[in-house]
Design a protein around this motif. Structure first.
Motif, mmCIF file in Angstrom:
data_model
loop_
_atom_site.group_PDB
_atom_site.id
_atom_site.type_symbol
_atom_site.label_atom_id
_atom_site.label_comp_id
_atom_site.label_asym_id
_atom_site.label_seq_id
_atom_site.Cartn_x
_atom_site.Cartn_y
_atom_site.Cartn_z
ATOM 1 N N MET A 77 80.229 34.329 -22.930
ATOM 2 C CA MET A 77 81.522 33.696 -22.672
ATOM 3 C C MET A 77 81.459 32.188 -22.894
ATOM 4 O O MET A 77 82.378 31.579 -23.453
ATOM 5 C CB MET A 77 81.980 34.007 -21.249
ATOM 6 C CG MET A 77 82.512 35.416 -21.060
ATOM 7 S SD MET A 77 83.214 35.659 -19.417
ATOM 8 C CE MET A 77 84.101 37.216 -19.679
ATOM 9 N N LEU A 78 80.357 31.572 -22.460
ATOM 10 C CA LEU A 78 80.237 30.127 -22.571
ATOM 11 C C LEU A 78 80.040 29.657 -24.009
ATOM 12 O O LEU A 78 80.288 28.487 -24.320
ATOM 13 C CB LEU A 78 79.075 29.637 -21.700
ATOM 14 C CG LEU A 78 79.320 29.714 -20.186
ATOM 15 C CD1 LEU A 78 78.031 29.461 -19.425
ATOM 16 C CD2 LEU A 78 80.392 28.738 -19.757
ATOM 17 N N LEU A 79 79.593 30.557 -24.874
ATOM 18 C CA LEU A 79 79.424 30.188 -26.279
ATOM 19 C C LEU A 79 80.747 29.792 -26.925
ATOM 20 O O LEU A 79 80.764 29.101 -27.946
ATOM 21 C CB LEU A 79 78.806 31.353 -27.071
ATOM 22 C CG LEU A 79 77.296 31.573 -26.910
ATOM 23 C CD1 LEU A 79 76.856 32.776 -27.725
ATOM 24 C CD2 LEU A 79 76.516 30.333 -27.337
ATOM 25 N N LEU A 220 73.576 37.948 -31.136
ATOM 26 C CA LEU A 220 74.266 37.566 -29.907
ATOM 27 C C LEU A 220 73.770 38.370 -28.708
ATOM 28 O O LEU A 220 73.513 37.810 -27.636
ATOM 29 C CB LEU A 220 75.778 37.754 -30.070
ATOM 30 C CG LEU A 220 76.495 36.758 -30.986
ATOM 31 C CD1 LEU A 220 77.945 37.170 -31.196
ATOM 32 C CD2 LEU A 220 76.418 35.338 -30.426
ATOM 33 N N VAL A 221 73.631 39.683 -28.887
ATOM 34 C CA VAL A 221 73.150 40.529 -27.786
ATOM 35 C C VAL A 221 71.714 40.148 -27.416
ATOM 36 O O VAL A 221 71.385 39.939 -26.241
ATOM 37 C CB VAL A 221 73.221 42.023 -28.171
ATOM 38 C CG1 VAL A 221 72.532 42.872 -27.101
ATOM 39 C CG2 VAL A 221 74.672 42.460 -28.313
ATOM 40 N N GLY A 222 70.861 40.063 -28.436
ATOM 41 C CA GLY A 222 69.463 39.717 -28.184
ATOM 42 C C GLY A 222 69.314 38.337 -27.574
ATOM 43 O O GLY A 222 68.548 38.148 -26.612
ATOM 44 N N ALA A 259 73.680 27.729 -22.607
ATOM 45 C CA ALA A 259 74.818 28.289 -23.351
ATOM 46 C C ALA A 259 75.755 27.199 -23.856
ATOM 47 O O ALA A 259 76.253 27.262 -24.988
ATOM 48 C CB ALA A 259 75.581 29.270 -22.466
ATOM 49 N N LEU A 260 75.999 26.177 -23.036
ATOM 50 C CA LEU A 260 76.907 25.111 -23.447
ATOM 51 C C LEU A 260 76.309 24.270 -24.569
ATOM 52 O O LEU A 260 77.036 23.765 -25.437
ATOM 53 C CB LEU A 260 77.262 24.227 -22.245
ATOM 54 C CG LEU A 260 78.178 24.885 -21.206
ATOM 55 C CD1 LEU A 260 78.379 23.962 -20.016
ATOM 56 C CD2 LEU A 260 79.519 25.276 -21.810
ATOM 57 N N ILE A 261 74.994 24.103 -24.546
ATOM 58 C CA ILE A 261 74.329 23.398 -25.654
ATOM 59 C C ILE A 261 74.443 24.226 -26.933
ATOM 60 O O ILE A 261 74.755 23.710 -28.011
ATOM 61 C CB ILE A 261 72.853 23.123 -25.310
ATOM 62 C CG1 ILE A 261 72.760 22.087 -24.182
ATOM 63 C CG2 ILE A 261 72.097 22.630 -26.550
ATOM 64 C CD1 ILE A 261 71.354 21.861 -23.665
ATOM 65 N N GLY A 268 77.468 28.839 -31.786
ATOM 66 C CA GLY A 268 78.777 28.991 -31.165
ATOM 67 C C GLY A 268 79.843 29.487 -32.128
ATOM 68 O O GLY A 268 80.925 29.899 -31.697
ATOM 69 N N LYS A 269 79.554 29.475 -33.418
ATOM 70 C CA LYS A 269 80.529 29.921 -34.412
ATOM 71 C C LYS A 269 80.295 31.362 -34.864
ATOM 72 O O LYS A 269 81.033 31.887 -35.687
ATOM 73 C CB LYS A 269 80.502 28.992 -35.633
ATOM 74 C CG LYS A 269 80.853 27.548 -35.303
ATOM 75 C CD LYS A 269 80.905 26.686 -36.547
ATOM 76 C CE LYS A 269 81.207 25.237 -36.223
ATOM 77 N NZ LYS A 269 82.505 25.063 -35.540
#
Length: 387
Positions: A77-79, A220-222, A259-261, A268-269
């Motif tokens: 979610m934070l991505l 993403l899952v991993g 996650a925010l980094i 994030g894309k």
């Protein structure tokens, strides 16, 4: 009765799939009033109450899944979030959080003043510990109970209230999401800033390449599971040298920062984070509800009634403050759950509004750990006057 942990998890996930699929296929208006996420919570509670699974036999599967999936969900979610834009909501969210904290404190004091003769000797101590938990988390509950010298037996009733009343409140707040437009109109709340942030984030997503690919989904899952695992290890290690926050809080902080980094990098894309985070969201909600048996309502009825009185007073005062200060439902709901549910629940409710708003839930919940212990002790001392 289900005794196999894998079967237990499979049933819950399939139940979520059926409900989401039913909304998509049937398009019934019924789902506008009671969305799938609320039905999932309710049905999982009813199945637990009916004894559909053995609580002890499936506890290992629950323990292995819940936190691991929760932290992975936060990562996904934070991505999608640009924290620089989210922080523009700060002052209003901060005001909403403390309004919720104030109303909870008043709820405890008023309820004890009315119900103290029904709750037993020194019940103010247990309620003080519960107040610490409902403003912060389990770490605050332990801190307050230690400070007041409360034994495990004395905490038993408070823990029942924390389990049952909290579960009902979470379900109520999830259900209330559908009434946000009417609520905001009634309070005359301006959601301009909130809408602008969401609109910008959604527009940026549409402009980006959103073609979901197998390599992207697998990464993403991993990646989310790996951050969840390493974050929990880091949280435990940091807690060992900095015990003023509990392991769960440190874990959330580590996961959030990572996650925010990542969100401001090409990671994030990668398309698919929103869809995967919703999958994890439904799994976590089903797991949480699956441990809340309605049979516990027969235990300590006076305490359970007191818990609902606290929540009712909290809700009424927060409603009045929302009308007075023109607060929107998102602010009120997440502020309430940031106090009562902490880092485990506030991001879930925020994510149910919009995945882009998860940081608000995380940051507001983390504030609760700061005030939970001192305010819990203060409320306990005030309640002692009515003993």
């Amino acid at each position: 009765m289900i005794t196999n942990g894998f079967t237990y998890v499979a049933v819950l996930v399939f139940l979520a799939a059926i409900l989401v699929g039913a909304e998509k296929i049937t398009k019934w208006k019924f789902f506008k009033f009671i969305p799938p996420v609320v039905l999932l919570y309710l049905l999982a509670m009813l199945l637990c109450t009916a004894g559909a699974w053995d609580m002890e036999a499936t506890s290992a599967a629950y323990g292995a899944m819940k936190n691991n999936i929760l932290y992975a969900m936060l990562v996904l979610m934070l991505l999608r979030c640009d924290i620089r834009k989210i922080l523009k909501l700060g002052p209003r969210m901060l005001g909403g959080f403390f309004a919720a904290s104030f109303s909870i404190a008043i709820g405890f004091i008023a309820t004890y003043a009315i119900m103290n003769s029904q709750l037993g000797v020194d019940a103010w101590k247990s309620l003080g510990a519960l107040c610490g938990s409902w403003m912060g988390g389990s770490g605050n509950l332990v801190a307050v109970s230690n400070a007041l010298g409360i034994g495990e037996a004395e905490l038993a009733y408070a823990l029942v209230v924390d389990s049952i009343d909290y579960s009902i409140w979470v379900m109520f707040l999830l259900w209330a999401i559908s009434f946000a437009p009417k609520f905001n109109k009634w309070t005359k709340a301006s959601t301009t800033t909130l809408d602008e942030v969401c609109a910008r984030l959604e527009a940026e997503e549409k402009e980006a390449d959103k073609h979901i690919t197998f390599p992207g989904l697998l990464f993403l899952v991993g990646g989310a599971l790996l951050v969840s695992a390493l974050g929990q290890n880091a949280g435990a290690a940091i807690n060992g040298v900095a015990p003023w926050l509990d392991k769960a809080t440190w874990t959330v902080l580590v996961v959030t920062v990572v996650a925010l980094i990542a969100a401001v990098t090409p990671i994030g894309k990668i398309a698919g984070a929103a869809e995967l985070s919703n999958v994890f969201l439904y799994i976590v909600i089903a797991l949480l509800a699956s441990r809340a048996s309605l049979l516990e309502l027969t235990e300590a009825p006076a305490w359970i009634i007191s818990g609902f009185m606290i929540l009712a007073i909290h809700g009424i005062i927060l409603l009045l403050l929302a009308k007075l200060f023109k607060l929107d439902l998102f602010t009120c709901g997440v502020a309430s759950l940031a106090n009562i549910g902490g880092t485990a629940s506030a991001p879930i409710l925020a994510g149910a509004y919009s995945g882009a708003l998860v940081p608000v839930g995380v940051l507001m919940a983390l504030m609760g750990y700061v005030i939970g212990t001192p305010v819990g002790l203060l409320v306990a001392k005030i309640m002692q006057m009515f003993a």
